[in-house]
Design an enzyme around this catalytic site. Structure first.
Site, PDB file in Angstrom:
ATOM      1  NE  ARG A 169       5.924  -2.803   5.356  1.00  0.00           N
ATOM      2  CZ  ARG A 169       6.435  -2.397   6.525  1.00  0.00           C
ATOM      3  NH1 ARG A 169       6.714  -3.272   7.467  1.00  0.00           N
ATOM      4  NH2 ARG A 169       6.641  -1.118   6.761  1.00  0.00           N
ATOM      5  CB  SER A 218       4.082   1.429  -0.221  1.00  0.00           C
ATOM      6  OG  SER A 218       4.240   2.589   0.562  1.00  0.00           O
ATOM      7  CD  GLU A 288       4.485  -2.429   1.290  1.00  0.00           C
ATOM      8  OE1 GLU A 288       3.627  -1.882   2.028  1.00  0.00           O
ATOM      9  OE2 GLU A 288       5.659  -2.047   1.227  1.00  0.00           O
TER      10      GLU A 288
END
Length: 295
Positions: A169, A218, A288
């Site tokens: 990520r 998320s 995130e």
């Protein structure tokens, strides 16, 4: 920039940001620009003051705009810069504004295997490139073979994957360059099998995630060998609420706006969840979601 604003119908002053993010919160952007082409974008960047903060915006998932808004230029690619084409048998060029869902369908129709996970990413190709987005076992940069970027002076650069540092990520490349297109290579498969794989992913998403409610996807990254949702659930925070924002009962790593939340409600809830998990589990969850703008 003032001269550009007056002569272009796709660049706006003091533009409301709520309708351009999936939480439907936040203030205004000083400047809001929807480029009609990479060529026009290049011209606009050449006219942009070197000190003007620039923020790129795709579908507006995975982002929180604070209530006081963004003091700079927002470049919105949603429904813009969305061209996609087959370069050769297994290689696809997709522009940054193309939704990941449309990209998955395009690849499926060509019978390109292992591309179905893009249908589970609620964003654009540009966002997927910027954060190495992944879903259902797939990860974006596993299939990247080339990149086009643009810098603050409007120059286009052709980059190779080895010029970027890619992690879970997270993607680090040249400073002040942004993704405008990616080249992806997939193994050959079967079109019908790919379409069925997409249907399966969409069903899994619907069964496990609060689809249809106001959320960003998320909120936290999964820590090594664990799951953020599991940790949040174990601390008893499902349905926990601050103002109009609450932790989803269906999936604890999702925060829902009930329609009345402010960005401040959401940010306070994010930090409350993060602190509680740290206190009870000794694990510091990493965001995130990206947060921008002034309080």
């Amino acid at each position: 920039m003032d001269a550009i604003i007056e002569c272009r119908d796709n660049l706006f002053k003091k533009h409301e940001l709520k309708r351009y993010n999936t939480w439907r919160v936040g203030g205004t952007a000083d400047l809001f620009y929807q480029p009609k082409s990479i060529e026009e974008l290049s011209e606009t960047l050449r006219e942009c003051h070197v000190k003007t903060p620039i923020l790129w915006l795709g579908l507006g998932s995975n982002i929180l705009f604070r209530d006081a808004g963004f003091r700079g230029l927002v470049i919105a690619t949603q429904k813009h810069l969305d061209q996609v084409k087959q370069v050769d048998h297994n290689t696809i060029r997709a522009e940054a504004g193309l939704t990941s869902a449309k990209f998955a369908k395009f690849c499926a129709n060509l019978g390109l295997a292992e591309s179905e996970f893009f249908s589970g990413i609620p964003g654009t190709v540009g966002g997927a490139l910027a954060m190495n987005a992944g879903a259902f076992g797939g990860e974006t940069w596993r299939y990247v073979v080339g990149i086009e970027t643009i810098d603050r002076q409007g120059n286009i650069h052709h980059r190779t994957p080895d010029e970027f540092e890619v992690n879970y990520r997270e993607v680090n490349g040249k400073p002040d360059e942004w993704f405008v297109a990616g080249y992806f290579k997939f193994p050959q498969g079967n079109s019908e099998r790919q379409r069925q794989a997409i249907k399966s992913i969409l069903k899994k998403r619907s069964d496990s995630q609060p689809i249809g409610q106001l959320n960003c996807g998320s909120v936290f990254r999964n820590p090594p060998n664990n799951f953020a949702a599991k940790l949040i659930e174990e601390t008893g925070l499902k349905s926990f609420r601050i103002g109009g924002a609450y932790v989803s009962e269906k999936h604890a790593n999702f925060i829902i706006n009930d329609g009345s939340a402010t960005a401040s409600d959401i940010e306070q809830l994010i930090e409350t969840v993060r602190n509680r998990v740290n206190q009870e589990k000794g694990i510091q969850l990493k965001h995130e979601v990206h947060m921008y703008g002034e309080y």
